[in-house]
Design an enzyme around this catalytic site. Structure first.
Site, PDB file in Angstrom:
ATOM      1  N   LYS A 107      23.519  37.350  34.630  1.00  0.00           N
ATOM      2  CA  LYS A 107      24.013  35.979  34.691  1.00  0.00           C
ATOM      3  C   LYS A 107      23.430  35.327  35.938  1.00  0.00           C
ATOM      4  CE  LYS A 107      28.227  33.193  34.376  1.00  0.00           C
ATOM      5  NZ  LYS A 107      29.697  33.146  34.218  1.00  0.00           N
TER       6      LYS A 107
ATOM      7  N   THR B  12      35.975  33.417  27.764  1.00  0.00           N
ATOM      8  CA  THR B  12      35.906  32.045  27.291  1.00  0.00           C
ATOM      9  C   THR B  12      35.574  31.952  25.815  1.00  0.00           C
ATOM     10  OG1 THR B  12      35.104  31.475  29.479  1.00  0.00           O
ATOM     11  CG2 THR B  12      34.844  29.820  27.792  1.00  0.00           C
TER      12      THR B  12
ATOM     13  N   THR C 109      31.670  36.003  30.270  1.00  0.00           N
ATOM     14  CA  THR C 109      30.290  36.034  30.765  1.00  0.00           C
ATOM     15  C   THR C 109      30.146  36.597  32.179  1.00  0.00           C
ATOM     16  OG1 THR C 109      30.484  33.747  31.533  1.00  0.00           O
ATOM     17  CG2 THR C 109      29.576  34.090  29.333  1.00  0.00           C
ATOM     18  N   ASP C 110      31.203  36.539  32.985  1.00  0.00           N
ATOM     19  CA  ASP C 110      31.057  36.922  34.392  1.00  0.00           C
ATOM     20  C   ASP C 110      30.451  38.313  34.561  1.00  0.00           C
ATOM     21  OD1 ASP C 110      32.141  34.559  35.351  1.00  0.00           O
ATOM     22  OD2 ASP C 110      33.444  35.564  36.796  1.00  0.00           O
TER      23      ASP C 110
END
Lengths: 435, 435
Positions: free
Chosen positions: B254, B101, B177-178
């Site tokens: 996360k 992203t 970010t995952d």
């Protein structure tokens, strides 16, 4: 006491009896603590010591030495074991024990480790409980909760329903903490209840020598007397022996290996806080006593698996479960609910074979949203069902229960995405994070 | 622009060009947002819209209607794409993009979705960055991080080492970010670094229309200029566009599907907080710039799996992995590090076949301690290796790396339990909970 032969001789030589503080040394290790009685069927050559950390260790006495440090006190209690008459002015609370640390803690206070947990044990250990309710207590089974299997959920639900039918005003279930949240979710789906069903336990964090069991049970009894007729988890709300939090059974999770306030509401907050056995504050709306009629539905498909995604996961693991005849899968994906896109084909295979695949997130907090990224859209196209804001654990239990209701994929999908027991929030709130 | 044929015609008819605000309706769904350019290899019949939520959607224009709402502004920037001369008074920061992203957000500001991310894209979008450093920017690959595979870790590590050898004063890696925390752990084990290596990204939580990318990158560049020569993750510290937290690459995870402050230190705290591209506070000791010499060790055994325990898990799943030739397993157990005791036999099999099994906890917080309960002791006797206070994700990465160093079970056990890159705390602190 149940020590005999080798172990009795070992203890007698050192003039040690149950409740005494002892030091046992063996090889390079020493254990200091209180000698406990042990279960009837324990191996003869073992003694059980309650360490100051609160944990029990079993020590094989072969080549061990023992030293008496201090003779133990008799249990400091008012109640000495006589049969208690029920007081018609008090609520009738049913306490069901299933094993776990909480039972051993109670036994600790009475100075004995019984495999069977009795009303007398409980009340001898915690005479204060007598002031607030009448009790029926039964030991349903005695397992460490890491060994809990899905069939135990059914037994517990049936036992709870029996007690409610027999007139219990509330239920307290003593349970190991490792899988307490799986059981609380299972009972939430299986039972519509007119009275409170409160699950509690003890964490006995090694940072503090004192036990958290009493506060938890005392407040759990308080919650069982309250108007909150839901399946809940009642455990410490902080490191201190202050309040207990009453969590929704489908929205709670063990989040720390040892802290006493390990249970936290995920994507929610506790329904209430309790202090001194009384509701102190109410945070959420709840189902009131008598609002629901008792309804038991224990149908469960146990051939369900929970699979965690990680970089490097292969499609084989999904194929394996399909080939083994699994009826449903819950994936703990990444982020908003993702698997690597090379897994899409095998998800499609599951879908084609009528096997529901529910997507949850290893983030734990937040909601699944497979509309945002291309990967999520591919997964949805292949049939993946959003677990919305359920924890992976609750989604796992719910899928097993949903498959007990129907083997039709569309119906299961609908059940998963319909709120049954408070497991789905209507609108996801960002505020519930690490609270 | 790369729109052509069908999609160009569709856009031209409505007088829409890239950067315009449009409303696209199709079936029962409407999308309002900014038209973006799309990648060269995109299918012709799709257009890409940046929603106000910040997310991109691709819409198949077949049977869709389009309405121009407002003509777009030209990018509001001072920098217009000319080659920048390096300023010898400024640090040389290498920015490596890997997709995710964060890259698309940067592209959003420039009004284009390029599959190749260039220095010009970055600086056109964020001219403020020019004030604080010189940049070398390269697009290493372009994948959504849920699709990240272990081989990408190796490529990233090699690329970082090249840049350090070429004189970079600090590295910033833009990453989805995952799985950012898996990559940060991998680079932590693979690289001993004389300069900061800072991983950043964008969460673009749907609660706020504005992007978090700029603040994250700006502070990541600040961290890359700092004295903290470790592999770190730099992301928002709260819901507000205030501070960024700089997390240890092996101690971060996360924790929310959509919040911008999703990354949290687990069993630790952020090394530092940053504000306005500068260190604002330091919480933990760290390795200083120049303290380590560059050392790259990318040996990795990729045949490793991460398996989550749950009530109802069967031994078969362990046997399956052994039979498939897996070289190591990480278990996400319950509580202090437990599996049902009926799994002990198959763990013993793994041990007998020289396959390390590392135990971690699905609690995430706290440390593994298999000495407390009988189940844990049985698991240890069967060879289970305590992952101590590592997250399951870090333990997974570390086991893959450890098996790249040795295939001897005792040596792997030793590596797992030796602190390599800040992944193990010397003493577990209870205070790091949900912070």
């Amino acid at each position: 006491m149940t020590y005999k032969e080798i172990s009795k001789e070992f203890l007698d030589k050192a003039n040690v009896t149950i409740g005494d503080r002892i030091l046992v040394s063996k090889d390079d290790i020493s254990y200091e603590g209180i000698l406990l009685d042990r279960s009837e069927d324990a191996k003869d050559a073992y003694i059980v010591i309650k360490l100051d950390s609160g944990y029990n260790v079993g020590v094989n006495i072969e080549s061990a030495t023992i030293k008496l440090i201090e003779k133990g006190d008799k249990p400091k209690i008012g109640y000495s074991g006589e049969k208690i008459e029920k007081d018609s002015n008090k609520d009738n609370i049913s306490i069901i024990s299933t094993g776990g640390t909480v039972s051993s803690i109670i036994d600790y206070k009475s100075g004995a480790v019984h495999p069977k947990f009795t009303a007398e044990d409980l009340l001898r250990a915690n005479p204060e409980l007598l002031d607030i309710a009448n009790y029926d207590v039964k030991a349903l089974y005695n397992v460490l909760s890491e060994n809990m299997e899905t069939e135990y959920w059914v037994k517990a639900a049936e036992s709870v329903a029996d007690d409610i039918n027999d007139g219990a005003d509330g239920i307290v279930i003593a349970h190991g903490t490792d899988t307490m949240h799986y059981t609380s979710a299972a009972l939430s789906f299986m039972i519509k209840t007119p009275v409170p069903i409160v699950i509690t336990g003890a964490q006995r964090s090694s940072d503090r020598p004192s036990t958290d069991a009493f506060l938890n049970i005392y407040n759990a009894v308080g919650a069982a007397k309250s108007d909150i007729a839901e399946v809940t988890v009642c455990m410490h709300n902080s490191l201190n022996d202050g309040d207990c939090a009453l969590h929704k059974g489908t929205k709670v999770r063990k989040m720390h290996t040892s802290r006493r306030d390990t249970f936290r509401s995920i994507n929610s907050e506790p329904i209430a806080l309790l202090s001194d056995g009384k509701l102190k504050s109410i945070n959420l709306p709840y189902i009131k006593r008598g609002e629901n009629k008792l309804k038991l539905n224990t149908n469960l498909e146990t051939k369900v698996a929970l699979i965690k995604s990680f970089p490097g996961i292969t499609s084989d693991i999904i194929d394996y479960h399909i080939d083994k005849g699994y009826k449903g899968l819950v994936i703990e994906g990444t982020g908003l609910g993702h698997l690597p896109d090379y897994m899409v084909e095998t998800l499609q295979r599951a879908n084609d074979e009528g096997i529901p695949v529910v997507m949850t997130s290893q983030c734990l907090y937040g909601t699944i949203n497979m509309n945002v990224y291309s990967t999520g859209r591919l997964l949805q196209d292949a049939g993946a069902i959003s677990g919305l804001d359920m924890t992976p654990e609750t989604a796992y239990v719910k899928l097993a229960w949903a498959l007990g209701q129907s083997d039709n994929l569309d119906e299961v999908r609908k059940i998963i995405q319909t709120n049954i027991a408070g497991e789905l929030n209507e609108s996801s709130s960002l505020k519930y994070f690490l609270n």
